[in-house]
Write an enzyme that holds these catalytic residues in place. Structure first.
Site, PDB file in Angstrom:
ATOM      1  N   ARG A  72     -29.366 -14.641 -40.181  1.00  0.00           N
ATOM      2  CA  ARG A  72     -30.291 -13.688 -39.555  1.00  0.00           C
ATOM      3  C   ARG A  72     -30.204 -12.287 -40.139  1.00  0.00           C
ATOM      4  NH1 ARG A  72     -28.548 -15.190 -33.798  1.00  0.00           N
ATOM      5  NH2 ARG A  72     -27.472 -17.030 -34.558  1.00  0.00           N
ATOM      6  N   GLU A 109     -18.167 -17.301 -31.161  1.00  0.00           N
ATOM      7  CA  GLU A 109     -18.243 -17.669 -29.740  1.00  0.00           C
ATOM      8  C   GLU A 109     -18.349 -19.186 -29.594  1.00  0.00           C
ATOM      9  OE1 GLU A 109     -21.571 -15.121 -28.604  1.00  0.00           O
ATOM     10  OE2 GLU A 109     -20.800 -15.160 -26.563  1.00  0.00           O
TER      11      GLU A 109
END
Ligand SMILES: O=P(O)(O)OC[C@H]1O[C@H](OP(=O)(O)OP(=O)(O)O)[C@H](O)[C@@H]1O
Ligand SMILES: Nc1ncnc2[nH]cnc12
Length: 190
Positions: A72, A109
């Site tokens: 991204r 995460e």
């Protein structure tokens, strides 16, 4: 650095940016409130506002390298690099770069990953900013900083569209400044 501290307090562009981000609960696994910037990219004005803010921030800092993190960071970094007259260096996930590389592993995460850079893409004396869409734990940015520093570049700052308020990452970012435009959206904001 957070939205209230980034010198953009009251800038109406930030609200547009925040509102253009879609929140997808439980993606890619339960408990993650996924911040989807693909909806921001669909809105030309908001996309341009986002790039413009980074360009205004970095245009007079003598930056020679914009490093973008796969995937991204590739959506914002190249536009910033072109506008400020810097080279763009992709930091890629494992096995994608064909030349000689160095790599850094890190924890996310939702799993583990690794970033790679082409040897020779940056040189001693280069001044770099790292661009990505989001910082959560800071593990990814910290791997990016390590790669660039191992190649001899000076990392001036990391710029992200979205940053979690806790920025546990700040500790991991070796004290490098973090320039964040907006905080993550909650579902009820949508
Ligand atoms: O601050 P951190 O906890 O390290 O997390 C942030 C990173 O996680 C996301 O990428 P992801 O690894 O999901 O890869 P993608 O861009 O290829 O989807 C995001 O785009 C950041 O690069
Ligand atoms: N909550 C989140 N949304 C989107 N990308 C992420 N990368 C790490 N945490 C994320």
């Amino acid at each position: 650095m957070f939205a209230a501290e980034n010198g953009l307090k009251g800038d109406p562009r930030l609200q547009g940016i925040s509102q253009a981000i879609r929140v997808v609960p439980d993606f890619p696994k339960p408990g993650i409130m996924f911040q989807d910037i693909t909806t921001l990219l669909l809105n030309h004005k908001v996309f341009k506002d986002t790039v413009d803010i980074f360009v205004d921030r970095y245009k007079d800092m003598d930056i020679s390298v914009v490093a973008g993190i796969e995937a991204r960071g590739f959506m914002f970094g190249p536009s910033v690099a072109l506008a400020i007259g810097a080279k763009f260096v992709p930091l890629r996930k494992p096995g994608k770069l064909p030349g000689k590389i160095i790599s850094e592993s890190y924890e996310l995460e939702y799993g583990k990953d690794c970033l790679e850079i082409h040897v020779g893409a940056v040189q001693q004396g280069d001044k770099a900013v790292v661009i990505d869409d989001l910082v959560a734990t800071g593990g990814t940015l910290s791997a990016a900083i390590k790669l660039l520093e191992r190649m001899g570049a000076e990392v001036i700052e990391c710029g992200c569209v979205i940053g979690v308020p806790e920025v546990k990452g700040q500790i991991r970012l070796k004290g490098k400044p973090l320039y964040i435009l907006v905080e993550p959206r909650e579902l009820e904001d949508c």
